[in-house]
Scaffold this motif. Structure first.
Motif, PDB file in Angstrom:
ATOM      1  N   LYS A 155       2.046   6.525  -7.044  1.00  0.00           N
ATOM      2  CA  LYS A 155       0.761   7.273  -7.180  1.00  0.00           C
ATOM      3  C   LYS A 155       1.358   8.817  -7.408  1.00  0.00           C
ATOM      4  O   LYS A 155       1.084   9.661  -8.495  1.00  0.00           O
ATOM      5  CB  LYS A 155      -0.397   7.121  -6.531  1.00  0.00           C
ATOM      6  CG  LYS A 155      -1.565   7.714  -7.181  1.00  0.00           C
ATOM      7  CD  LYS A 155      -2.776   7.474  -6.012  1.00  0.00           C
ATOM      8  CE  LYS A 155      -3.868   8.276  -6.536  1.00  0.00           C
ATOM      9  NZ  LYS A 155      -5.188   8.128  -5.699  1.00  0.00           N
ATOM     10  N   LYS A 156       1.865   9.138  -6.303  1.00  0.00           N
ATOM     11  CA  LYS A 156       2.370  10.771  -6.099  1.00  0.00           C
ATOM     12  C   LYS A 156       3.573  11.008  -7.374  1.00  0.00           C
ATOM     13  O   LYS A 156       3.444  12.013  -7.966  1.00  0.00           O
ATOM     14  CB  LYS A 156       2.898  10.786  -4.819  1.00  0.00           C
ATOM     15  CG  LYS A 156       2.019  11.039  -3.701  1.00  0.00           C
ATOM     16  CD  LYS A 156       2.804  11.249  -2.340  1.00  0.00           C
ATOM     17  CE  LYS A 156       1.794  11.064  -1.040  1.00  0.00           C
ATOM     18  NZ  LYS A 156       2.320  11.109   0.199  1.00  0.00           N
ATOM     19  N   LYS A 193       0.921  -1.297   0.149  1.00  0.00           N
ATOM     20  CA  LYS A 193      -0.018  -0.018   0.116  1.00  0.00           C
ATOM     21  C   LYS A 193       0.809   1.208   0.085  1.00  0.00           C
ATOM     22  O   LYS A 193       0.485   2.364  -0.866  1.00  0.00           O
ATOM     23  CB  LYS A 193      -0.776   0.043   1.250  1.00  0.00           C
ATOM     24  CG  LYS A 193      -2.065  -1.035   1.156  1.00  0.00           C
ATOM     25  CD  LYS A 193      -2.801  -1.151   2.263  1.00  0.00           C
ATOM     26  CE  LYS A 193      -3.704  -2.148   2.241  1.00  0.00           C
ATOM     27  NZ  LYS A 193      -4.711  -2.529   3.593  1.00  0.00           N
ATOM     28  N   GLU A 194       2.014   1.285   0.661  1.00  0.00           N
ATOM     29  CA  GLU A 194       2.819   2.373   0.983  1.00  0.00           C
ATOM     30  C   GLU A 194       3.418   2.611  -0.540  1.00  0.00           C
ATOM     31  O   GLU A 194       3.607   3.741  -1.028  1.00  0.00           O
ATOM     32  CB  GLU A 194       3.933   2.154   1.871  1.00  0.00           C
ATOM     33  CG  GLU A 194       3.318   2.220   3.389  1.00  0.00           C
ATOM     34  CD  GLU A 194       4.336   1.854   4.257  1.00  0.00           C
ATOM     35  OE1 GLU A 194       5.626   1.175   3.819  1.00  0.00           O
ATOM     36  OE2 GLU A 194       4.152   1.733   5.293  1.00  0.00           O
TER      37      GLU A 194
END
Length: 64
Positions: free
Chosen positions: A57-58, A50-51
């Motif tokens: 995504k960023k 998830k991290e």
């Protein structure tokens, strides 16, 4: 993780033994094995899935 050696004279018997060993593992044992393999491949400072997704995504948003 305890290593077990099983010798056989053919591939079919070895494959059957391997499948039997895997089906006898508890869910907890499977998770421990997966964690150990993750540590071996990615090291102890690897990101959680998830991290890593959030970080990627960023990065993608900055490049757009």
């Amino acid at each position: 993780m305890e290593r077990i050696v099983y010798k056989t004279n053919n591939f079919k018997a070895a494959e059957e033994w391997n499948i039997l060993q895997q089906t006898q593992l508890t869910p907890k044992q499977r998770q421990e094995i997966a964690l150990e393999l993750r540590k071996r491949v990615y090291g102890t400072k690897s990101l959680d899935v998830k991290e890593a997704y959030k970080l990627n995504k960023k990065i993608r948003e900055k490049n757009i």
